[in-house]
Design an enzyme around this catalytic site. Structure first.
Site, mmCIF file in Angstrom:
data_model
loop_
_atom_site.group_PDB
_atom_site.id
_atom_site.type_symbol
_atom_site.label_atom_id
_atom_site.label_comp_id
_atom_site.label_asym_id
_atom_site.label_seq_id
_atom_site.Cartn_x
_atom_site.Cartn_y
_atom_site.Cartn_z
ATOM 1 N N HIS A 9 0.828 -1.216 0.000
ATOM 2 C CA HIS A 9 0.000 0.000 0.000
ATOM 3 C C HIS A 9 0.862 1.265 0.000
ATOM 4 C CE1 HIS A 9 1.058 0.818 4.170
ATOM 5 N NE2 HIS A 9 0.977 -0.491 4.359
ATOM 6 N N ARG A 58 -5.889 0.719 4.127
ATOM 7 C CA ARG A 58 -4.786 1.284 3.326
ATOM 8 C C ARG A 58 -4.485 0.426 2.103
ATOM 9 N NH1 ARG A 58 -3.007 -0.615 8.324
ATOM 10 N NH2 ARG A 58 -1.052 -1.759 8.498
ATOM 11 N N GLU A 108 -1.350 -7.010 7.447
ATOM 12 C CA GLU A 108 -0.029 -6.759 8.052
ATOM 13 C C GLU A 108 0.137 -7.676 9.268
ATOM 14 O OE1 GLU A 108 2.976 -6.276 8.167
ATOM 15 O OE2 GLU A 108 3.130 -4.150 7.666
ATOM 16 N N HIS A 178 0.842 -5.647 2.512
ATOM 17 C CA HIS A 178 1.611 -4.904 3.515
ATOM 18 C C HIS A 178 3.078 -5.331 3.519
ATOM 19 C CE1 HIS A 178 -2.181 -3.440 5.201
ATOM 20 N NE2 HIS A 178 -2.620 -4.575 4.695
#
Ligand code: 2PG
Length: 223
Positions: A9, A58, A108, A178
């Site tokens: 991202h 994100r 993440e 991520h």
């Protein structure tokens, strides 16, 4: 032959503030939005068949911005798997979708009690060596959180079960995720050992493209 495109991202507001983020659902900063637009421009001529993102804003935001730049007659379509959303939102006749599938497996790493803390301050308090172990070692867990190994153990089964079959099916796949979930995937596809993965950093908003053929990932290009 198919293509696998990995994109971390764009910069988030907490990346900009140097805070541990993990599963805290922070959106892109203005710089991150520009990074996503830039990634979209670089990918504008790519024929993307399917998109996988994490469940975090994100990554989804970055994927949608990228898709706004991709030159295609197909329609990006966020897929829902539960309840009425599944039944009503996925109905669309006469469109050829680019399905967007959001999965927790691509999130993440969970950073436990470090989430929200400033990385520099954590380094000053616990020492640079400890900070490095928490951030980049393979199997040291941050307090209450996931190590890269833990992250890998939830990301890779999904990658192997769902994404590899798409590639085998000659689909071009975009994964927007991520730093650490993409490090987990990179470790697997580049066959890196636990020492080699320590040094791998994935920059924000930068497409990494592999050709995939006969179960082999090759011709890596960073755009
Ligand atoms: O804070 C996080 O969630 C991650 C990514 O920004 O940090 P790090 O690069 O330290 O793993």
């Amino acid at each position: 032959m198919s293509k696998l495109i990995l994109v971390r991202h764009g910069q988030s507001i907490w990346n900009d503030r140097n805070l541990f983020t993990g599963w805290v659902d922070i959106p892109l900063s203005q710089k991150g939005i520009f990074e996503a637009l830039n990634a979209g421009e670089k990918l504008s001529k790519f024929n993307i068949d399917i998109v996988y993102t994490s469940k975090l804003a994100r990554a989804i935001q970055t994927a949608l911005i990228i898709l706004s730049k991709v030159e295609t007659q197909k329609t990006p379509l966020i897929i829902h798997f539960n309840g009425k959303m599944k039944k009503w939102s996925n109905y669309a006749s006469n469109i050829e979708p680019i399905p967007i599938i959001r999965k927790k497996a691509l999130n993440e790493r969970y950073y436990g009690t470090l989430q929200g803390l400033n990385k520099k301050e954590v380094g000053l308090k616990y020492g640079e060596q400890q900070l490095k172990l928490w951030r980049r070692s393979f199997d040291v867990e941050p307090p209450g959180g996931e190590s890269l190994k833990d992250n890998l153990e939830r990301t890779l089964p999904f990658f192997k079960k769902k994404i590899i079959p798409d590639l085998d099916d000659n689909k071009n796949v975009l994964i927007v995720a991520h730093g650490n979930s993409l490090r987990a995937i990179t470790k697997y596809i580049e066959n890196l050992d636990e020492q080699q993965i320590i040094k791998v950093e994935i920059p924000t908003g930068t497409p990494i493209v592999y050709n995939y053929e006969n179960k082999i990932f090759k011709d890596k290009v960073i755009l």
